[in-house]
Design a protein around this motif. Sequence first.
Motif, PDB file in Angstrom:
ATOM      1  N   LYS A 106      -0.691  -7.067 -11.622  1.00 57.12           N
ATOM      2  CA  LYS A 106       0.577  -6.524 -11.155  1.00 57.12           C
ATOM      3  C   LYS A 106       0.766  -6.821  -9.661  1.00 57.12           C
ATOM      4  O   LYS A 106      -0.172  -6.701  -8.876  1.00 57.12           O
ATOM      5  CB  LYS A 106       0.643  -5.021 -11.408  1.00 57.12           C
ATOM      6  N   TYR A 107       2.005  -7.177  -9.311  1.00 61.11           N
ATOM      7  CA  TYR A 107       2.317  -7.506  -7.926  1.00 61.11           C
ATOM      8  C   TYR A 107       3.643  -6.865  -7.513  1.00 61.11           C
ATOM      9  O   TYR A 107       4.454  -6.489  -8.368  1.00 61.11           O
ATOM     10  CB  TYR A 107       2.415  -9.030  -7.734  1.00 61.11           C
ATOM     11  N   ARG A 108       3.812  -6.775  -6.203  1.00 64.54           N
ATOM     12  CA  ARG A 108       5.076  -6.289  -5.648  1.00 64.54           C
ATOM     13  C   ARG A 108       5.428  -7.150  -4.442  1.00 64.54           C
ATOM     14  O   ARG A 108       4.582  -7.432  -3.599  1.00 64.54           O
ATOM     15  CB  ARG A 108       4.944  -4.832  -5.198  1.00 64.54           C
ATOM     16  N   LEU A 109       6.668  -7.583  -4.390  1.00 66.26           N
ATOM     17  CA  LEU A 109       7.166  -8.331  -3.243  1.00 66.26           C
ATOM     18  C   LEU A 109       8.402  -7.640  -2.688  1.00 66.26           C
ATOM     19  O   LEU A 109       9.249  -7.156  -3.449  1.00 66.26           O
ATOM     20  CB  LEU A 109       7.524  -9.767  -3.647  1.00 66.26           C
ATOM     21  N   ASN A 110       8.489  -7.598  -1.368  1.00 67.15           N
ATOM     22  CA  ASN A 110       9.679  -7.051  -0.731  1.00 67.15           C
ATOM     23  C   ASN A 110      10.764  -8.115  -0.631  1.00 67.15           C
ATOM     24  O   ASN A 110      10.478  -9.281  -0.348  1.00 67.15           O
ATOM     25  CB  ASN A 110       9.349  -6.530   0.672  1.00 67.15           C
ATOM     26  N   ILE A 111      11.987  -7.700  -0.865  1.00 64.13           N
ATOM     27  CA  ILE A 111      13.144  -8.587  -0.790  1.00 64.13           C
ATOM     28  C   ILE A 111      14.017  -8.133   0.376  1.00 64.13           C
ATOM     29  O   ILE A 111      14.265  -6.925   0.540  1.00 64.13           O
ATOM     30  CB  ILE A 111      13.938  -8.562  -2.105  1.00 64.13           C
ATOM     31  N   TYR A 112      14.481  -9.074   1.172  1.00 64.35           N
ATOM     32  CA  TYR A 112      15.171  -8.734   2.419  1.00 64.35           C
ATOM     33  C   TYR A 112      16.622  -9.235   2.432  1.00 64.35           C
ATOM     34  O   TYR A 112      16.997 -10.132   1.678  1.00 64.35           O
ATOM     35  CB  TYR A 112      14.415  -9.326   3.609  1.00 64.35           C
ATOM     36  N   GLN A 113      17.390  -8.646   3.330  1.00 61.25           N
ATOM     37  CA  GLN A 113      18.765  -9.078   3.555  1.00 61.25           C
ATOM     38  C   GLN A 113      18.956  -9.347   5.042  1.00 61.25           C
ATOM     39  O   GLN A 113      18.624  -8.499   5.883  1.00 61.25           O
ATOM     40  CB  GLN A 113      19.759  -8.017   3.096  1.00 61.25           C
ATOM     41  N   ASN A 114      19.452 -10.515   5.372  1.00 65.12           N
ATOM     42  CA  ASN A 114      19.728 -10.879   6.749  1.00 65.12           C
ATOM     43  C   ASN A 114      21.007 -10.174   7.212  1.00 65.12           C
ATOM     44  O   ASN A 114      22.075 -10.380   6.632  1.00 65.12           O
ATOM     45  CB  ASN A 114      19.878 -12.406   6.864  1.00 65.12           C
ATOM     46  N   GLN A 115      20.890  -9.352   8.237  1.00 69.02           N
ATOM     47  CA  GLN A 115      22.026  -8.551   8.667  1.00 69.02           C
ATOM     48  C   GLN A 115      23.108  -9.365   9.371  1.00 69.02           C
ATOM     49  O   GLN A 115      24.269  -8.962   9.405  1.00 69.02           O
ATOM     50  CB  GLN A 115      21.531  -7.426   9.594  1.00 69.02           C
ATOM     51  N   GLY A 116      22.717 -10.510   9.920  1.00 68.01           N
ATOM     52  CA  GLY A 116      23.707 -11.368  10.552  1.00 68.01           C
ATOM     53  C   GLY A 116      24.508 -12.173   9.540  1.00 68.01           C
ATOM     54  O   GLY A 116      25.708 -12.389   9.716  1.00 68.01           O
ATOM     55  N   LEU A 117      23.847 -12.567   8.455  1.00 68.39           N
ATOM     56  CA  LEU A 117      24.507 -13.395   7.454  1.00 68.39           C
ATOM     57  C   LEU A 117      25.424 -12.601   6.528  1.00 68.39           C
ATOM     58  O   LEU A 117      26.421 -13.134   6.034  1.00 68.39           O
ATOM     59  CB  LEU A 117      23.467 -14.129   6.595  1.00 68.39           C
TER      60      LEU A 117
END
Length: 204
Positions: A106-117
């Motif tokens: 089992k794994y977990r990855l964080n997903i991000y959002q670019n605030q400038g884009l």
Amino acid sequence: MYRLSLLLFFVFGNVLAQDSSDIKRVLLFQDELNKEFASEDTSPLTPKDLEHFKSLAFFKIDTSFCIRAKFVRTPYETPFIMKTTTGSEPLYVKYGEAHFTLQDKKYRLNIYQNQGLKAQPEYEDYLFLPFTDVTNGDTTYGGGRFIDLKIPEDDSILIDFNTAYNPYCAYSERYSCPIPPEENDLNLKISAGVKKYKNHPENE
């Protein structure tokens, strides 16, 4: 016996159809990426490398690296400055988490959002998945790789490592690229997606 045979036919038929769909999608990704790199207007390659460019090096497509992950939204995260290769300070926020099983772990990855884009219409649903794995510095770029995603409509999200690509820093030092956060390091080999670019000294 007939019903069992019929059931197996539909099950395996659906699996093969899904694999075919995944392969077509990855081939389209590879074709579009090669076109981007071959064009003087969009290529991150140096003029010298562009002269000899024919195709990026890809791992053989492996649909076992096409993962339907559980998506967990994290709406109250504080924006932060993601480290980059040049010290520039892009602002990101952790948008959610992808929970999945790969090779029986089992794994977990964080997903991000670019605030400038996100203020730009073409990127309003864009999400960013940077990661590192055991192949980095060997068969893949030492600084990790990226996957582009879109905001999912429900609690699942497709993570296809066959579409993992190198940051532009893998091809030229003139670019500033995000450095994958430590929490997105995978302790396994992701032998899928774009391989390292041998013409760049940091990849040797």
